[in-house]
Design an enzyme around this catalytic site. Sequence first.
Site, short mmCIF file in Angstrom:
data_model
loop_
_atom_site.label_atom_id
_atom_site.label_comp_id
_atom_site.label_asym_id
_atom_site.label_seq_id
_atom_site.Cartn_x
_atom_site.Cartn_y
_atom_site.Cartn_z
CG HIS A 142 7.15 -30.83 4.87
ND1 HIS A 142 7.08 -31.83 3.94
CD2 HIS A 142 6.11 -31.04 5.72
CE1 HIS A 142 6.05 -32.63 4.20
NE2 HIS A 142 5.43 -32.17 5.28
CD GLU A 183 3.98 -35.46 5.01
OE1 GLU A 183 4.73 -35.55 6.00
OE2 GLU A 183 3.38 -34.41 4.71
CO CO Z 1 3.62 -32.90 6.02
#
Ligand code: CO
Length: 296
Positions: A142, A183
């Site tokens: 991320h 995601e």
């Molecule tokens: Co995640």
Amino acid sequence: MDTHQPYTVPDITIRKNEGLQHAADYTMPQPLERYTNDDHAVWKLLYERQAALLPGRACDEFLQGMVGLGMDLGRVPSFEQLNHCLMSATGWQVVAVHGLIPDEIFFEHLAHRRFPVTWWLRERHQIDYLQEPDIFHDLFGHVPLLMNPVFADYLQAYGAGGMKAKRLGVLPMLARLYWYTVEFGLLQTEQGLRIYGAGILSSKSESIYSLESASPNRVGFDLERIMRTRYRIDTFQKTYFVINNFQQLFNATTPDFTPIYQSLMGLPVLGAGDLAPMDQVIQCGNREGWSDTEDV
Ligand code: CO
Ligand code: PHE
């Protein structure tokens, strides 16, 4: 938010956090002394494997963020060090947490440009897969994109939107947007499809599958379509949604969602592998390897 349905804390989270406290906002100091030599070796293995795989697969914004963060020290990164880079690039910081945290706390952190990162790392026998997010997913997957100013603003706006969606009782719709962008998002470039979703970028096998497999659908980004689409947490994705650039994503999500939620409430939900009439289909998946009985 790695999409928690009714949720019991997994054993590994309990074991790793034994004797550690967290504050009311679920943050804690990163317990650097808890990383073992094996943790550092596993990090190095995971990092080097993805670093070798991702050029030509991850989007440039991610690859640039990876370099900019300097996570490449052959050991589990120190959040304090990363935060210097991150803070001066986009004003974001990472904060350590035990594992998954309640939605409203998660959103509140995002809305204040704090990204919660699970501090502990998977073990060697879980190298290819574990169900809950660990530091490799949360940090490697991320945080590089948070070095990008447009994505950084998108994620902050998502946090504020999450607080509102929770109040309105429409969180499942907004959670789908997170899932199919943050995601599992793909990006179209002149050089071809690239990955920007963290769930893909932290997985060796899905980094290949998401781009190369003929099985899944690949469909142009469409906010309302995504908010109606169920997702799978236990298999590779059945459908990937493709943006053209981060500004498109930001612009599409800037309007107030309240009326959109209202209008979507009356519409049927789509299965994870369904195609719909309005879809801008980039690839119609051949569904190979999906069992007929699977609810997709
Ligand atoms: Co995640
Ligand atoms: N504009 C959205 C709303 O009104 C907030 C949001 C922004 C949600 C970006 C998700 C992503 O709810």
